[in-house]
Design an enzyme around this catalytic site. Structure first.
Site, PDB file in Angstrom:
ATOM      1  N   GLN A  75     -14.628   2.211   1.343  1.00  0.00           N
ATOM      2  CA  GLN A  75     -13.884   1.676   0.197  1.00  0.00           C
ATOM      3  C   GLN A  75     -13.573   2.815  -0.775  1.00  0.00           C
ATOM      4  O   GLN A  75     -14.492   3.465  -1.294  1.00  0.00           O
ATOM      5  CB  GLN A  75     -14.688   0.579  -0.522  1.00  0.00           C
ATOM      6  CG  GLN A  75     -13.901  -0.079  -1.655  1.00  0.00           C
ATOM      7  CD  GLN A  75     -14.677  -1.193  -2.351  1.00  0.00           C
ATOM      8  OE1 GLN A  75     -15.889  -1.353  -2.129  1.00  0.00           O
ATOM      9  NE2 GLN A  75     -14.005  -1.950  -3.195  1.00  0.00           N
TER      10      GLN A  75
ATOM     11  N   HIS B  67     -10.267  -5.779  -2.764  1.00  0.00           N
ATOM     12  CA  HIS B  67      -8.911  -5.938  -2.208  1.00  0.00           C
ATOM     13  C   HIS B  67      -8.981  -6.211  -0.723  1.00  0.00           C
ATOM     14  O   HIS B  67      -9.901  -5.767  -0.035  1.00  0.00           O
ATOM     15  CB  HIS B  67      -8.042  -4.704  -2.480  1.00  0.00           C
ATOM     16  CG  HIS B  67      -8.643  -3.424  -2.004  1.00  0.00           C
ATOM     17  ND1 HIS B  67      -9.610  -2.736  -2.719  1.00  0.00           N
ATOM     18  CD2 HIS B  67      -8.437  -2.695  -0.884  1.00  0.00           C
ATOM     19  CE1 HIS B  67      -9.957  -1.649  -2.056  1.00  0.00           C
ATOM     20  NE2 HIS B  67      -9.260  -1.601  -0.921  1.00  0.00           N
TER      21      HIS B  67
ATOM     22  N   HIS C 284      -6.777  -5.962   2.846  1.00  0.00           N
ATOM     23  CA  HIS C 284      -5.623  -5.306   3.483  1.00  0.00           C
ATOM     24  C   HIS C 284      -4.955  -6.251   4.475  1.00  0.00           C
ATOM     25  O   HIS C 284      -5.650  -6.956   5.221  1.00  0.00           O
ATOM     26  CB  HIS C 284      -6.083  -4.087   4.292  1.00  0.00           C
ATOM     27  CG  HIS C 284      -6.661  -2.966   3.503  1.00  0.00           C
ATOM     28  ND1 HIS C 284      -5.973  -1.797   3.255  1.00  0.00           N
ATOM     29  CD2 HIS C 284      -7.868  -2.813   2.912  1.00  0.00           C
ATOM     30  CE1 HIS C 284      -6.750  -0.965   2.558  1.00  0.00           C
ATOM     31  NE2 HIS C 284      -7.897  -1.561   2.344  1.00  0.00           N
TER      32      HIS C 284
ATOM     33  N   ASP D  39       0.862  -1.189   0.000  1.00  0.00           N
ATOM     34  CA  ASP D  39       0.000   0.000   0.000  1.00  0.00           C
ATOM     35  C   ASP D  39       0.898   1.240   0.000  1.00  0.00           C
ATOM     36  O   ASP D  39       1.859   1.309   0.779  1.00  0.00           O
ATOM     37  CB  ASP D  39      -0.905  -0.011   1.250  1.00  0.00           C
ATOM     38  CG  ASP D  39      -2.064   0.967   1.124  1.00  0.00           C
ATOM     39  OD1 ASP D  39      -1.807   2.175   0.941  1.00  0.00           O
ATOM     40  OD2 ASP D  39      -3.214   0.540   1.212  1.00  0.00           O
ATOM     41  N   ILE D  40       0.608   2.197  -0.880  1.00  0.00           N
ATOM     42  CA  ILE D  40       1.476   3.384  -0.956  1.00  0.00           C
ATOM     43  C   ILE D  40       1.227   4.380   0.182  1.00  0.00           C
ATOM     44  O   ILE D  40       2.010   5.292   0.372  1.00  0.00           O
ATOM     45  CB  ILE D  40       1.366   4.153  -2.308  1.00  0.00           C
ATOM     46  CG1 ILE D  40      -0.080   4.370  -2.706  1.00  0.00           C
ATOM     47  CG2 ILE D  40       2.164   3.483  -3.390  1.00  0.00           C
ATOM     48  CD1 ILE D  40      -0.228   5.399  -3.829  1.00  0.00           C
TER      49      ILE D  40
END
Ligand code: AMP
Ligand code: ZN
Length: 137
Positions: free
Chosen positions: A93, A99, A101, A30-31
């Site tokens: 979301q 996705h 996490h 995750d960025i």
């Protein structure tokens, strides 16, 4: 799907700090990490959320989720693993491509997790963590 960031990452049309991939799934960092080791597991095909993703794909995904959790735990020497998944705007979301996490936790990490604003992480550190996780597979 056109204009979907995660479809583009899966197709390697956008860069990512990749951790794992197979025919069906991709895992990347995750960025905007909530904590060290925060990464995302996605199906390569576009499904918006838990309401629309096919059951067969979800069955395969949970097996990869278990392997990934173990890899992160081993690679990062974590004490525990927080796993979550948001469906729909009401649930927070942001990216409408299913996705999951993953966030490794340590007994003394003092993280408190509720709603959070995305804060960009340091890409060198994120890439280094991706390498740690890869060693766990
Ligand atoms: P969610 O609120 O469950 O939809 O979370 C979407 C997550 O995707 C957030 O944690 C974002 O930081 C993350 N994200 C958004 N764009 C990217 C990207 N290009 N690469 C990696 N992670 C991303
Ligand atoms: Zn998509």
């Amino acid at each position: 799907m056109e204009d979907c960031i995660f479809c583009k990452i899966a197709a390697q049309q956008l860069p990512s700090a990749k951790v794992y991939e197979d025919e069906q799934f991709s895992v990347f960092m995750d960025i905007n990490p909530v904590g060290k080791g925060h990464c995302l597991l996605i199906p390569k095909t576009h499904h918006e959320d838990v309401f629309t993703i096919p059951e067969d794909l979800l069955r395969d995904l949970i097996v990869v989720a278990k392997r990934l959790a173990k890899a992160i735990k081993t690679g990062m020497n974590a004490d525990g693993m927080y796993i979550w998944q948001a469906n729909g705007r009401a649930a927070g979301q942001l990216i409408p491509h299913y996705h999951m996490h993953f966030l490794p936790r340590w007994e003394d990490d003092k993280l408190t997790i509720g709603s959070w604003e995305p804060v960009a992480g340091n890409m060198d550190e994120i890439q280094a963590v991706a390498e740690e996780i890869k060693k766990g597979f």
